[in-house]
Motif scaffolding. Structure first.
Motif, PDB file in Angstrom:
ATOM      1  N   SER A  33       0.840  -1.197   0.000  1.00 12.80           N
ATOM      2  CA  SER A  33       0.000   0.000   0.000  1.00 12.80           C
ATOM      3  C   SER A  33       0.877   1.249   0.000  1.00 12.80           C
ATOM      4  N   PRO A  34       0.342   2.383  -0.456  1.00 12.65           N
ATOM      5  CA  PRO A  34       1.068   3.651  -0.324  1.00 12.65           C
ATOM      6  C   PRO A  34       1.165   4.019   1.155  1.00 12.65           C
ATOM      7  N   ALA A  35       2.351   4.459   1.583  1.00 11.20           N
ATOM      8  CA  ALA A  35       2.505   4.742   3.014  1.00 11.20           C
ATOM      9  C   ALA A  35       3.679   5.677   3.260  1.00 11.20           C
ATOM     10  N   ASP A  36       3.622   6.307   4.416  1.00 11.99           N
ATOM     11  CA  ASP A  36       4.738   7.065   4.979  1.00 11.99           C
ATOM     12  C   ASP A  36       5.280   6.279   6.165  1.00 11.99           C
ATOM     13  N   ILE A  37       6.560   5.996   6.153  1.00  4.60           N
ATOM     14  CA  ILE A  37       7.209   5.316   7.283  1.00  4.60           C
ATOM     15  C   ILE A  37       7.922   6.381   8.098  1.00  4.60           C
ATOM     16  N   ILE A  38       7.504   6.545   9.337  1.00  4.02           N
ATOM     17  CA  ILE A  38       8.048   7.594  10.209  1.00  4.02           C
ATOM     18  C   ILE A  38       9.136   6.973  11.087  1.00  4.02           C
ATOM     19  N   ILE A  39      10.288   7.635  11.123  1.00  6.19           N
ATOM     20  CA  ILE A  39      11.470   7.086  11.791  1.00  6.19           C
ATOM     21  C   ILE A  39      12.001   8.084  12.802  1.00  6.19           C
ATOM     22  N   CYS A  40      12.355   7.566  13.980  1.00  5.72           N
ATOM     23  CA  CYS A  40      13.007   8.394  15.000  1.00  5.72           C
ATOM     24  C   CYS A  40      13.987   7.529  15.776  1.00  5.72           C
ATOM     25  N   ASP A  41      15.197   8.019  15.936  1.00  8.96           N
ATOM     26  CA  ASP A  41      16.224   7.298  16.686  1.00  8.96           C
ATOM     27  C   ASP A  41      16.407   5.869  16.188  1.00  8.96           C
ATOM     28  N   GLY A  42      16.355   5.696  14.866  1.00  8.85           N
ATOM     29  CA  GLY A  42      16.615   4.395  14.272  1.00  8.85           C
ATOM     30  C   GLY A  42      15.468   3.415  14.310  1.00  8.85           C
ATOM     31  N   LYS A  43      14.327   3.844  14.853  1.00  5.55           N
ATOM     32  CA  LYS A  43      13.166   2.957  14.968  1.00  5.55           C
ATOM     33  C   LYS A  43      12.008   3.483  14.115  1.00  5.55           C
ATOM     34  N   ILE A  44      11.138   2.568  13.708  1.00  6.00           N
ATOM     35  CA  ILE A  44       9.900   2.958  13.043  1.00  6.00           C
ATOM     36  C   ILE A  44       8.901   3.354  14.121  1.00  6.00           C
TER      37      ILE A  44
END
Length: 475
Positions: A33-44
């Motif tokens: 599916s179309p998506a945005d993967i949000i990342i912070c400090d190396g984690k999803i």
């Protein structure tokens, strides 16, 4: 296709720390599916509908358009050979190749390094050798050899997720094969843990007849390692697995004749899994030229009909995963001038090419992109007890991702291979599925032939056993 980052529309640079990855084709679970993967400090931190997340000032958004974004590949069968045989391969070159192939975690086999990973002391030596060299994350298998059972639980506490053993001569004297008694002792030690025992499943025939025939013909070598050697070994492992209920794993399954045994064992409740390799799914004995010893591996590549049976078993879910069994050596050990299959070192180099090798054949056999993720990412994560943090695109998991184009074709050329030794059967092959970029724990480590300026991969210590009880205080 080049990757663009926003805001500022700058070219994506290896070494960048990413905040958002946006794609119209993100593989999560069984869907795309179309998506945005949000990342912070190396984690999803979250996976949101496409375009939902607006970048804040200072965030790095990577919009990859129609390219596929998949969990990073986990290859749990890699011979890095360092220290000791570092002219064969090494952590730097192996992990450069892994990153270029979309692999974000490798698990290093306990041989053919010197020393082998058969004690805590040897394991510490290997950790020191890998320090500061790795472009992707690296975990480490231990090894079971005769009389090292007292080292097994301490190695689990030190961070190996399980152990490899051989039921036949391994090819190197420092890693001898085990007897049935050794296996009973080792499996008794491992009961009650979540570790796994990996088997090179071939048994030497007690009344084997001498090998005859032209050693430069592949069929001569093939006849020296018949299917029945693997069948006998798999039967032994299945029985032990049912008896001890210790997780068991058949490495590099080559023969379709072993599959009914595995089916029966699973049905009976045995915690057994099985892998096959890219070379058994890509190559066939009928097409190996005389003297082409770079095709040699053990167990051997078998015939075309056997290859198709392995593909069918994969489609039916009877084989759990596909791995490289990357086992390189220096070219001289392949005896190219003599072309002697019986004397040449056995092992095929393929680490960097796994995704493309698999997809090139899988796409015409009815496999989907989520099937690729299951067989190359999530199931290998389960094998090495990393499935709580790797192998899937999920909230809280490591931001390990491969960005690739399943519709792009390329030719395998030595100049583009990062393995230390370039000799491989796949030179000149036209393959589908080109890796564009690789992200490890939120860092862009590879993009279109360029790597991160310095290694950022981590050593993974995996705990499959409860820590020992603290000693009672003495009064």
């Amino acid at each position: 296709m080049s990757l663009k980052t926003k805001p500022g529309i700058m070219e994506a640079r290896p070494g960048s720390t990413l905040s958002i990855i946006r794609s119209k084709r993100v593989i999560t679970g069984n869907g795309i599916s179309p998506a945005d993967i949000i990342i912070c400090d190396g984690k999803i931190t979250s996976v949101l509908p496409w375009g939902r997340q607006l970048p804040n000032t200072g965030t790095q958004l990577l919009d990859v358009g129609d390219l596929v974004v998949m969990a990073g590949i986990i290859d749990p069968h890699v011979h890095v050979n360092e220290p000791g045989r570092t002219d064969w391969e090494g952590y730097r070159t192996a992990t450069l190749a892994a990153a270029a192939g979309g692999i974000t975690t490798i698990v290093d086999m306990p041989l053919n390094s010197l020393p082998p990973t058969t004690s805590v002391s040897n394991f510490n030596t290997k950790l020191q050798a890998a320090e500061g060299q790795c472009y992707v994350d690296v975990a480490f298998w231990g090894g079971v050899i005769p009389d090292n059972q007292v080292e097994l639980v301490p190695m689990l506490h030190a961070g190996v997720p399980g152990f490899k053993c051989f039921l036949i001569n391994s090819g190197v004297p420092e890693f001898p094969h085990v007897s049935l008694m050794d296996l009973h002792t080792a499996m008794a030690e491992l009961q009650g843990t979540n570790s796994v025992l990996l088997f090179h499943a071939e048994l030497q025939e007690s009344k084997g007849s001498p090998v005859t025939g032209d050693p430069t013909l592949y069929e001569t070598f093939l006849s020296s390692r018949p299917d029945r050697m693997e069948v006998a070994a798999v039967e032994l492992v299945a029985d032990l697995c049912l008896q001890y209920k210790v997780r068991c794993h058949i490495v590099h399954l080559s023969s379709e004749r072993s599959l009914p045994i595995i089916r029966r064992a699973k049905k009976a409740g045995a915690p057994i899994t099985v892998e096959t390799t890219h070379h058994y799914l890509t190559l066939s004995a009928e097409h190996i030229p005389p003297g082409a010893t770079y095709y040699k591996c053990c167990p051997p590549v078998r015939g075309q009909s056997n290859k198709e049976a392995l593909w069918n078993a994969l489609l039916q879910g009877e084989i759990d995963m596909v791995v490289s069994d990357h086992s390189p050596c220096t070219a001289d050990l392949k005896l190219l001038k003599e072309g002697d299959f019986l004397k040449a070192w056995g092992g095929i180099s393929s680490l960097q090419l796994g995704l493309s090798l698999f997809w090139s054949s899988a796409k015409v056999r009815g496999f989907s992109l989520p099937d690729v993720s299951r067989l190359l990412c999530s199931n290998p994560a389960k094998l090495c007890s990393l499935d709580n943090r790797k192998g899937s695109i999920k909230q809280g998991y490591d931001a390990d991702l491969v960005i690739w184009d399943p519709d792009s074709e390329f030719q395998v050329q030595a100049k583009n291979i990062y393995h230390k030794n370039k000799l491989t059967p796949y030179l000149g092959f036209l393959l589908w599925g080109e890796v564009v970029a690789t992200v490890v724990q939120g860092t862009l480590v590879y993009h279109k032939g360029k790597h991160c300026p310095k290694p950022t991969g981590k050593q993974l210590l995996i705990h499959t056993v409860d820590p020992p009880e603290p000693s009672a205080p003495y009064y």
